[in-house]
Design an enzyme around this catalytic site. Structure first.
Site, PDB file in Angstrom:
ATOM      1  CG  ASP A 134      15.543   3.722   9.486  1.00 17.98           C
ATOM      2  OD1 ASP A 134      14.621   3.778   9.945  1.00 17.98           O
ATOM      3  OD2 ASP A 134      15.299   3.821   8.013  1.00 17.98           O
ATOM      4  CD  GLU A 159       9.388   4.842   8.345  1.00 16.65           C
ATOM      5  OE1 GLU A 159       8.230   5.140   8.081  1.00 16.65           O
ATOM      6  OE2 GLU A 159      10.260   5.779   8.142  1.00 16.65           O
ATOM      7  NE  ARG A 161       3.928  10.741   0.602  1.00 17.36           N
ATOM      8  CZ  ARG A 161       4.751  10.412   1.538  1.00 17.36           C
ATOM      9  NH1 ARG A 161       4.313   9.517   2.430  1.00 17.36           N
ATOM     10  NH2 ARG A 161       5.886  10.819   1.420  1.00 17.36           N
TER      11      ARG A 161
HETATM   12  N1  BES Z   1       7.584   9.505  10.480  1.00 17.74           N
HETATM   13  C1  BES Z   1       7.479   9.598   8.997  1.00 17.74           C
HETATM   14  C2  BES Z   1       5.900   9.489   8.611  1.00 17.74           C
HETATM   15  C3  BES Z   1       5.272  10.818   9.169  1.00 17.74           C
HETATM   16  C4  BES Z   1       5.742  11.839   9.397  1.00 17.74           C
HETATM   17  C5  BES Z   1       3.727  10.472   9.476  1.00 17.74           C
HETATM   18  C6  BES Z   1       4.904  12.755   9.713  1.00 17.74           C
HETATM   19  C7  BES Z   1       3.009  11.260   9.762  1.00 17.74           C
HETATM   20  C8  BES Z   1       3.479  12.646  10.003  1.00 17.74           C
HETATM   21  C9  BES Z   1       8.142   8.232   8.376  1.00 17.74           C
HETATM   22  O1  BES Z   1       9.332   8.100   8.947  1.00 17.74           O
HETATM   23  C10 BES Z   1       8.266   8.502   7.086  1.00 17.74           C
HETATM   24  O2  BES Z   1       9.037   9.418   6.697  1.00 17.74           O
HETATM   25  N2  BES Z   1       7.702   7.594   6.038  1.00 17.74           N
HETATM   26  C11 BES Z   1       7.918   7.773   4.853  1.00 17.74           C
HETATM   27  C12 BES Z   1       7.526   6.546   4.088  1.00 17.74           C
HETATM   28  C13 BES Z   1       8.511   5.467   3.769  1.00 17.74           C
HETATM   29  C14 BES Z   1       8.085   4.368   2.982  1.00 17.74           C
HETATM   30  C15 BES Z   1      10.073   6.155   3.375  1.00 17.74           C
HETATM   31  C16 BES Z   1       7.152   8.855   4.019  1.00 17.74           C
HETATM   32  O3  BES Z   1       6.133   9.169   4.499  1.00 17.74           O
HETATM   33  O4  BES Z   1       7.607   9.435   3.155  1.00 17.74           O
HETATM   34 MN    MN Z   2       9.456   8.316  11.067  1.00 18.50          MN
HETATM   35 MN    MN Z   3      10.717   9.880   8.017  1.00 18.46          MN
END
Ligand code: BES
Ligand code: MN
Ligand code: MN
Length: 462
Positions: free
Chosen positions: A88, A158, A333
């Protein structure tokens, strides 16, 4: 291994073309209008897994979007690697800021990617990185060089908090049995500075609503005499940080892991150029919590940010109105030892407490996730280290990152298995932003590196 690498070389163009096709499917999990496209993206990758040689491929519906599973079990005596990723993507808006269509991938050169980069939503996060694994798997299998059992679990939620993946894991514990989880959904420091992610921040996400009068009012007739919820919301949000950019919610820092001076020193040895950083973002100066470097601010320190804020008239031209309501979405965060539920409760209590008597506030909880730190003294970390050193010609640097992948902590709890976070994107690839892209160098480097991971991992587990 030579045969695997030359197979990859020979099939480079096809690998890319297939990825580009996948990127045309707008698998936006947040928007129910795209439910059909999300399902299409799942079917696409299930099909590619099958063609690559995976067995027992299935698309399992959940209360939300489906989970795609596939496996190749060679011998129960071999170690088993579970590859996790997501198909996604984030919504592409604001659309007007894209230089090309988000779901019509184009290859363009940039300063950082002189060999070209794929511009499309999901190119880096995470379809491009998932596809590296599928193609590495195909290349190993086609050359009889797969040294481990392999399982794929590719989810479709995700970007909206993986709400149904916990239940899927609990229900399929047996099937998901493995020795390690391998994930490429993070960044490296730079294309000539490889790194392995050793930590991710957690998340607490809330939405607040401030209500004033029982209807929108004429801002001339009532303005100055009645509290304006937009003004009040701004005041309240502003009060959540002090002059040192510390968060003012009582108890917020209570459980924060104290990182030793030595570890901080080590962390700050990672290459970082403030001028490049500012230039890339088009800002004159950075801002963050006093007493910490930029690298620390985006890894070992917790934060609070408004992700969206609205209320009143936002259409074309001017309308004089004193709005009845104002809202904001706020993310926090979190770092090790902070508990997302506890932080959400602390926020809620504090935000309700600071509400002045002339408005009412409502705090709604969205998804959350726990922070993670991954060990570096494991066979999987060593294998990732050796693989990257081999293909980049340089030892990768361990690095904690600021983003979140909440399911990693859950994997540890439900499956009792640790993850290795071997990503190949760059922070500057505009993930979640307009003009997201993924370097061709990065895509191919990933496909090249992954087979070495399996080979070193299998050796280390012997
Ligand atoms: N791939 C990302 C997380 C990420 C990006 C980790 C770059 C380290 C470096 C993931 O798809 C993401 O965007 N996660 C969300 C959390 C989710 C609960 C919506 C985020 O970090 O905002
Ligand atoms: Mn991601
Ligand atoms: Mn992401």
């Amino acid at each position: 291994m030579d045969k695997v690498q030359s197979y990859i070389q020979r099939n480079q163009k096809r690998f890319l073309d297939e990825l580009l096709e996948w990127l045309t499917i707008p698998s936006i999990s947040a928007d129910s209008k795209y439910k059909g496209d999300v399902a299409k993206a799942a079917a696409f990758i299930a099909d590619k897994l099958k063609t690559a040689g995976a067995e027992n491929v299935e698309i399992t519906p959940t209360a939300g979007h489906p989970v795609v599973y596939g496996e190749k079990i060679l011998d129960p005596a071999l170690p088993t690697v579970l590859v996790y990723g997501h198909y996604d993507v984030q919504p592409p808006d604001p659309l007007n800021l894209w230089e090309s269509e988000p779901f019509v991938p184009v290859i363009k050169k940039t300063e950082i990617h002189p060999q070209g980069a794929i511009f499309a939503r999901g190119s880096c996060d995470d379809k491009g990185q998932v596809y590296m694994h599928v193609k590495a798997f195909e290349s190993m299998l086609a050359n009889n060089a797969l040294p481990c059992n392999i399982k794929f679990m590719i989810e479709g939620e995700e970007e909206v908090g993986s709400n149904n993946l916990g239940a899927y894991c609990r229900a399929n514990k047996e099937k998901l049995t493995c020795d390690v989880i391998l994930i490429s959904d993070t960044s490296i420091i730079g294309n000539s500075t490889p790194s392995i992610t050793t930590g991710l921040r957690g998340l607490s996400y809330v939405e607040v609503e401030v209500t004033g009068p029982n209807r929108d009012l004429h801002s001339g007739v009532y303005g100055g005499a009645v509290a304006n919820p937009c003004n009040i919301l701004c005041d309240m949000i502003a009060s959540l940080h002090d002059e040192n950019r510390h968060i003012t919610i009582p108890g917020f820092y209570e459980d924060v892991e104290v990182v030793s001076e030595d570890e901080r020193k080590e962390m700050n040895k990672a290459p970082f150029d403030l001028e490049d950083y500012e230039k890339n973002l088009g800002i004159k100066e950075i801002l963050g919590e006093k007493g910490y470097t930029t690298l620390e601010r985006v890894s070992i320190r917790p934060t609070l940010d408004v992700n969206g804020i609205w209320g009143g008239y936002t259409g074309e031209g001017a309308k004089t109105v004193l709005p009845a309501k104002a809202s904001a979405k706020i993310s926090m965060r979190l770092v090790p030892h902070q508990d997302p539920d506890k932080i959400t409760q602390l926020f809620k209590y504090h935000f309700e407490k600071i509400a002045p008597p002339y408005v009412t506030v409502k705090v709604m909880e969205h998804h959350g996730g726990e922070p993670v730190v991954t060990p570096t003294d494991t066979p999987e970390y060593k294998a990732a280290h050796m693989a990257m050193e081999k293909t980049f010609g340089k030892a990768p640097i361990p690095k904690r990152e600021g983003g979140s992948i909440p399911i990693v902590a859950l994997f540890e709890k439900v499956l009792g298995v640790k993850s290795v976070l071997m990503g190949f994107g760059l922070d500057t690839d505009a993930l979640h932003s307009p003009n997201e892209h993924f370097g061709l160098f990065n895509f191919y480097k990933g496909i090249e590196t992954i087979p070495y991971f399996y080979s070193y991992y299998a050796d280390l587990k012997k």
